[in-house]
Design an enzyme around this catalytic site. Structure first.
Site, short mmCIF file in Angstrom:
data_model
loop_
_atom_site.label_atom_id
_atom_site.label_comp_id
_atom_site.label_asym_id
_atom_site.label_seq_id
_atom_site.Cartn_x
_atom_site.Cartn_y
_atom_site.Cartn_z
N HIS A 175 0.82 -1.21 0.00
CA HIS A 175 0.00 0.00 0.00
C HIS A 175 0.86 1.26 0.00
CE1 HIS A 175 0.76 0.92 4.27
NE2 HIS A 175 0.55 -0.37 4.55
N CYS B 171 3.16 -4.64 6.74
CA CYS B 171 2.81 -4.48 5.32
C CYS B 171 4.00 -3.90 4.55
CB CYS B 171 1.59 -3.58 5.17
SG CYS B 171 0.04 -4.33 5.74
#
Length: 343
Positions: free
Chosen positions: A196, A212
């Site tokens: 992301h 992440c």
């Protein structure tokens, strides 16, 4: 902590002032028996008062990669006139050239667009110590525009205890969302890991996330627009890459390994050698002294290790590997990472 907050303010100010961010770096894909791509360049620091992150963003390099290539450089205010090495040459990871490949140790994402005969390289942020990004082979299960963020109970507890911040159960989409405007959800482990963006535009090329993979805003938008659903994703952790090129040149590229505990110094901790790397190092055509110096130096750039090199080049590498300036930057890197924690 005070200095960490200072660099946070400096980096944010530089971003708001309009750091010029280059587009993703796209390289022609070398033949199957070759892994060397790109060329290193140099850049002279201007008298503009910008932090090292500005240069890293300009050349699409991660911040720690700039530290590896330029030990001892001041991350807050690089001295005007300093000639920086821009580490744009690299070895492709020893993996299938398919889809997305992430090498955690070098904090880079390699994207092989299907049928293009190119590879696009992005610097990334990954999971911090204790919230490690796992190695895996998975795929992109969904693409999310304007994602919301649902922090886990452990993340909310961490923010409350460590930073005094009470996070909501769900952070809505928008400019305040630390996940940015685009996200690729990975299929593995119930979809908890994503590639992301960010609302900060700093901390790329560092261990700063909650697990992440984070990209700069322009990079995640480009990746989001070009990566199809179900694209293969392989995440590896290879601090040492080796290659024998078609012309017989032998290269080793060494990155600082990921620390396993707070007391680890990535510049001095032992790196376990795979069987393939051991075989490469023990080959009669490899100059073992130069190989060992490259492992000690950890420049993050390919180093030629053939027997019979120019003596002055070998001596320069050996002298650089024993220099003190590399470890001197360790505390600076720790403060930078402390100031950029995000999901």
């Amino acid at each position: 902590m005070k200095r960490a907050l200072t660099v946070f303010s400096m980096l944010l100010s530089a971003w708001l002032a309009g750091i010029s961010v280059a587009q993703a770096v796209e390289y022609p894909l070398p033949p199957a028996n070759s892994r060397l791509i790109g060329e290193n360049t140099t850049y002279t620091v201007p008298n503009d008062g910008k932090p090292l992150e500005a240069t890293a963003a300009r050349f699409q390099i991660g911040l720690l990669a700039m530290f590896e290539a330029n030990p001892g450089v001041d991350p807050y205010l690089p001295k005007p006139g300093t000639v920086l090495t821009i580490p744009s040459q690299m070895l492709l990871p020893d993996t299938p050239r398919e889809g997305i490949v992430i090498n955690l140790a070098e904090l880079r994402l390699f994207y092989y667009p299907k049928g293009s005969n190119t590879v696009i390289v992005y610097p990334i942020g990954i999971g911090q110590l204790g919230r490690n990004t796992p190695t895996m082979v998975t795929s992109v299960v969904s693409k999310i525009k304007d994602p919301t963020w649902t922090p886990t109970a452990n993340i909310r507890k961490h923010y409350l205890e460590e930073q005094g911040i009470t996070l909501p159960a769900v952070v809505p989409a928008g400019p305040e969302n630390p996940m940015g405007l685009f996200a690729l959800r990975l299929a593995a482990q119930g979809g908890v890991y994503l590639i992301h963006g960010t609302n900060a535009d700093f901390g790329i090329g560092m261990r700063v996330s909650s697990g992440c993979i984070r990209l700069r805003p322009d990079d995640i938008e480009a990746l989001f627009n070009t990566v199809p659903k179900d694209t293969r994703v392989q995440i590896v952790n290879e601090p040492i890459k080796v290659a024998v090129e078609p012309d017989g040149k032998r290269y080793v590229e060494v990155h600082q390994p990921l620390s396993k505990k707070e007391s680890d110094d990535p510049q001095t901790m032992t790196i376990a050698l795979t069987k393939a790397v051991q075989k490469f190092a023990g080959n009669a055509l490899t100059d073992k002294a130069v190989f060992d110096a490259a492992v000690k130096r950890r420049s993050g750039m390919p180093v030629l290790v053939n027997q019979g090199q120019e003596p002055q080049n070998v001596q320069a590498l050996l002298e650089e590997a024993t220099g003190a300036t590399i470890s001197e930057a360790t505390s600076e890197r720790a403060e930078l990472q402390e100031s950029t924690e995000q999901p």
